[in-house]
Design a protein around this motif. Sequence first.
Motif, PDB file in Angstrom:
ATOM      1  N   VAL A  98       0.790  -1.181   0.173  1.00  0.00           N
ATOM      2  CA  VAL A  98       0.042  -0.132  -0.068  1.00  0.00           C
ATOM      3  C   VAL A  98       0.900   1.387  -0.066  1.00  0.00           C
ATOM      4  O   VAL A  98       1.824   1.223   0.864  1.00  0.00           O
ATOM      5  CB  VAL A  98      -1.097  -0.053   1.297  1.00  0.00           C
ATOM      6  N   TYR A  99       0.798   2.079  -0.967  1.00  0.00           N
ATOM      7  CA  TYR A  99       1.237   3.356  -0.951  1.00  0.00           C
ATOM      8  C   TYR A  99       0.637   4.522  -0.900  1.00  0.00           C
ATOM      9  O   TYR A  99      -0.521   4.531  -1.738  1.00  0.00           O
ATOM     10  CB  TYR A  99       2.322   3.327  -2.069  1.00  0.00           C
ATOM     11  N   ASN A 100       0.675   5.504  -0.365  1.00  0.00           N
ATOM     12  CA  ASN A 100      -0.026   6.851  -0.339  1.00  0.00           C
ATOM     13  C   ASN A 100       0.279   7.650  -1.842  1.00  0.00           C
ATOM     14  O   ASN A 100       1.480   8.264  -1.805  1.00  0.00           O
ATOM     15  CB  ASN A 100      -0.011   7.638   0.678  1.00  0.00           C
ATOM     16  N   GLU A 101      -0.351   7.457  -2.918  1.00  0.00           N
ATOM     17  CA  GLU A 101       0.125   8.043  -4.304  1.00  0.00           C
ATOM     18  C   GLU A 101      -0.228   9.292  -4.423  1.00  0.00           C
ATOM     19  O   GLU A 101      -1.382   9.511  -4.166  1.00  0.00           O
ATOM     20  CB  GLU A 101      -0.345   7.126  -5.404  1.00  0.00           C
ATOM     21  N   GLY A 102       0.676  10.010  -5.227  1.00  0.00           N
ATOM     22  CA  GLY A 102       0.139  11.245  -5.826  1.00  0.00           C
ATOM     23  C   GLY A 102       0.448  11.057  -7.264  1.00  0.00           C
ATOM     24  O   GLY A 102       0.968  10.152  -7.782  1.00  0.00           O
ATOM     25  N   CYS A 103       0.116  12.390  -8.066  1.00  0.00           N
ATOM     26  CA  CYS A 103       0.240  12.373  -9.539  1.00  0.00           C
ATOM     27  C   CYS A 103       0.364  13.807  -9.936  1.00  0.00           C
ATOM     28  O   CYS A 103      -0.421  14.514  -9.454  1.00  0.00           O
ATOM     29  CB  CYS A 103      -0.864  11.566 -10.189  1.00  0.00           C
ATOM     30  N   LEU A 104       1.287  13.909 -10.784  1.00  0.00           N
ATOM     31  CA  LEU A 104       1.349  15.304 -11.345  1.00  0.00           C
ATOM     32  C   LEU A 104       0.258  15.711 -12.020  1.00  0.00           C
ATOM     33  O   LEU A 104      -0.103  17.024 -12.177  1.00  0.00           O
ATOM     34  CB  LEU A 104       2.733  15.523 -12.307  1.00  0.00           C
ATOM     35  N   SER A 105      -0.587  14.820 -12.776  1.00  0.00           N
ATOM     36  CA  SER A 105      -1.912  15.092 -13.377  1.00  0.00           C
ATOM     37  C   SER A 105      -3.209  15.141 -12.695  1.00  0.00           C
ATOM     38  O   SER A 105      -4.061  15.533 -12.907  1.00  0.00           O
ATOM     39  CB  SER A 105      -1.959  13.957 -14.392  1.00  0.00           C
ATOM     40  N   VAL A 106      -2.869  14.746 -11.182  1.00  0.00           N
ATOM     41  CA  VAL A 106      -3.973  14.937 -10.086  1.00  0.00           C
ATOM     42  C   VAL A 106      -3.310  15.823  -8.894  1.00  0.00           C
ATOM     43  O   VAL A 106      -3.104  15.434  -8.113  1.00  0.00           O
ATOM     44  CB  VAL A 106      -4.249  13.683  -9.672  1.00  0.00           C
ATOM     45  N   PRO A 107      -2.877  17.134  -9.189  1.00  0.00           N
ATOM     46  CA  PRO A 107      -2.308  17.822  -8.244  1.00  0.00           C
ATOM     47  C   PRO A 107      -2.931  18.122  -6.965  1.00  0.00           C
ATOM     48  O   PRO A 107      -4.194  18.308  -7.121  1.00  0.00           O
ATOM     49  CB  PRO A 107      -1.928  19.420  -9.041  1.00  0.00           C
ATOM     50  N   GLY A 108      -2.011  17.953  -5.900  1.00  0.00           N
ATOM     51  CA  GLY A 108      -2.452  18.271  -4.457  1.00  0.00           C
ATOM     52  C   GLY A 108      -3.357  17.178  -3.915  1.00  0.00           C
ATOM     53  O   GLY A 108      -3.625  17.320  -2.788  1.00  0.00           O
ATOM     54  N   GLN A 109      -3.880  16.053  -4.861  1.00  0.00           N
ATOM     55  CA  GLN A 109      -4.377  15.204  -4.135  1.00  0.00           C
ATOM     56  C   GLN A 109      -3.684  13.770  -3.824  1.00  0.00           C
ATOM     57  O   GLN A 109      -2.687  13.078  -4.990  1.00  0.00           O
ATOM     58  CB  GLN A 109      -5.603  14.657  -5.132  1.00  0.00           C
ATOM     59  N   LYS A 172     -10.777  20.177  -8.915  1.00  0.00           N
ATOM     60  CA  LYS A 172     -11.247  21.103  -9.606  1.00  0.00           C
ATOM     61  C   LYS A 172     -11.204  22.428  -8.526  1.00  0.00           C
ATOM     62  O   LYS A 172     -10.796  23.462  -9.154  1.00  0.00           O
ATOM     63  CB  LYS A 172     -12.826  20.896  -9.559  1.00  0.00           C
ATOM     64  N   LYS A 173     -11.300  22.483  -7.354  1.00  0.00           N
ATOM     65  CA  LYS A 173     -10.951  23.248  -6.421  1.00  0.00           C
ATOM     66  C   LYS A 173      -9.584  23.912  -6.220  1.00  0.00           C
ATOM     67  O   LYS A 173      -9.306  25.024  -6.620  1.00  0.00           O
ATOM     68  CB  LYS A 173     -11.688  23.065  -5.027  1.00  0.00           C
ATOM     69  N   TYR A 174      -8.850  22.716  -6.334  1.00  0.00           N
ATOM     70  CA  TYR A 174      -7.361  23.249  -6.149  1.00  0.00           C
ATOM     71  C   TYR A 174      -6.934  23.602  -7.316  1.00  0.00           C
ATOM     72  O   TYR A 174      -5.811  24.696  -7.355  1.00  0.00           O
ATOM     73  CB  TYR A 174      -6.597  21.662  -6.034  1.00  0.00           C
ATOM     74  N   THR A 175      -7.290  23.349  -8.611  1.00  0.00           N
ATOM     75  CA  THR A 175      -6.756  23.677  -9.961  1.00  0.00           C
ATOM     76  C   THR A 175      -7.281  25.151  -9.864  1.00  0.00           C
ATOM     77  O   THR A 175      -6.435  26.094 -10.531  1.00  0.00           O
ATOM     78  CB  THR A 175      -7.009  22.985 -10.983  1.00  0.00           C
ATOM     79  N   LYS A 176      -8.247  25.525  -9.566  1.00  0.00           N
ATOM     80  CA  LYS A 176      -8.773  26.898  -9.726  1.00  0.00           C
ATOM     81  C   LYS A 176      -8.006  27.875  -8.723  1.00  0.00           C
ATOM     82  O   LYS A 176      -7.669  28.647  -9.141  1.00  0.00           O
ATOM     83  CB  LYS A 176     -10.357  26.898  -9.180  1.00  0.00           C
ATOM     84  N   GLU A 177      -7.612  27.333  -7.500  1.00  0.00           N
ATOM     85  CA  GLU A 177      -6.978  28.205  -6.666  1.00  0.00           C
ATOM     86  C   GLU A 177      -5.418  28.282  -7.044  1.00  0.00           C
ATOM     87  O   GLU A 177      -4.959  29.255  -6.604  1.00  0.00           O
ATOM     88  CB  GLU A 177      -7.258  27.402  -5.379  1.00  0.00           C
ATOM     89  N   ASN A 178      -5.060  27.488  -7.574  1.00  0.00           N
ATOM     90  CA  ASN A 178      -3.489  27.301  -7.827  1.00  0.00           C
ATOM     91  C   ASN A 178      -3.269  27.405  -9.474  1.00  0.00           C
ATOM     92  O   ASN A 178      -2.181  27.154  -9.835  1.00  0.00           O
ATOM     93  CB  ASN A 178      -2.896  25.946  -7.424  1.00  0.00           C
ATOM     94  N   VAL A 179      -4.002  28.115  -9.973  1.00  0.00           N
ATOM     95  CA  VAL A 179      -3.948  28.307 -11.568  1.00  0.00           C
ATOM     96  C   VAL A 179      -2.615  29.235 -12.147  1.00  0.00           C
ATOM     97  O   VAL A 179      -1.982  28.747 -12.853  1.00  0.00           O
ATOM     98  CB  VAL A 179      -5.024  28.899 -12.223  1.00  0.00           C
ATOM     99  N   GLU A 180      -2.252  30.071 -10.968  1.00  0.00           N
ATOM    100  CA  GLU A 180      -1.030  30.934 -11.192  1.00  0.00           C
ATOM    101  C   GLU A 180       0.163  30.003 -11.066  1.00  0.00           C
ATOM    102  O   GLU A 180       0.968  30.054 -11.666  1.00  0.00           O
ATOM    103  CB  GLU A 180      -1.071  31.985 -10.255  1.00  0.00           C
TER     104      GLU A 180
END
Length: 189
Positions: A98-109, A172-180
Amino acid sequence: MAVLKVYVAPHPVLKKKAEPVKGGVTPALRKLMDDMLDTMYATDGIGLAAPQVGESKRILVLDIDQPRGEDIKLEDRRTKPQCFMNPEIVWSSEDLRVYNEGCLSVPGQYADVVRPDKIRVKYIDYDGKDQEMEADGLLATCLQHEMDHLDGILFIDHLSTLKRDILMRKLKKYTKENVEDMAESHVLL
Ligand code: NI
């Protein structure tokens, strides 16, 4: 050196099954792999698959040994870069990890994903040679995560529908907030 744009879910290129590389390694493919490595280091990733930079090809790069963190200089990250073309899993263990995965295409999650602990992979390397290797631990997790990208699968697709929906809403919320911030990481170098 070029840092490529990283596509973020739900972009359709991330859902496509990527095409195998045919006819050996060309200078264009080498440049793509070099640029993918540059992009991976610049975005603080340990692995990157070609569909994530908009190229629907069965290519992935990784470097799980790199020192990471904001204080590490970009040029000090390159530790053990590895390139894989047409990778295929020829064996996987019954033991799971089991590994807590993240992904550059799913940022912040992030989410826990269960995968085989050990795998054997055959692939074509940067020099065009056929290779076979066994991987375990983080290397096995990373390879399976990147190989999923080649089949249009994201780590969130391994979760229940409920968990996936929650993560996609947060994304969706994250990409809106971090768009810059994100626009900054897409600048060509
Ligand atoms: Ni990924």
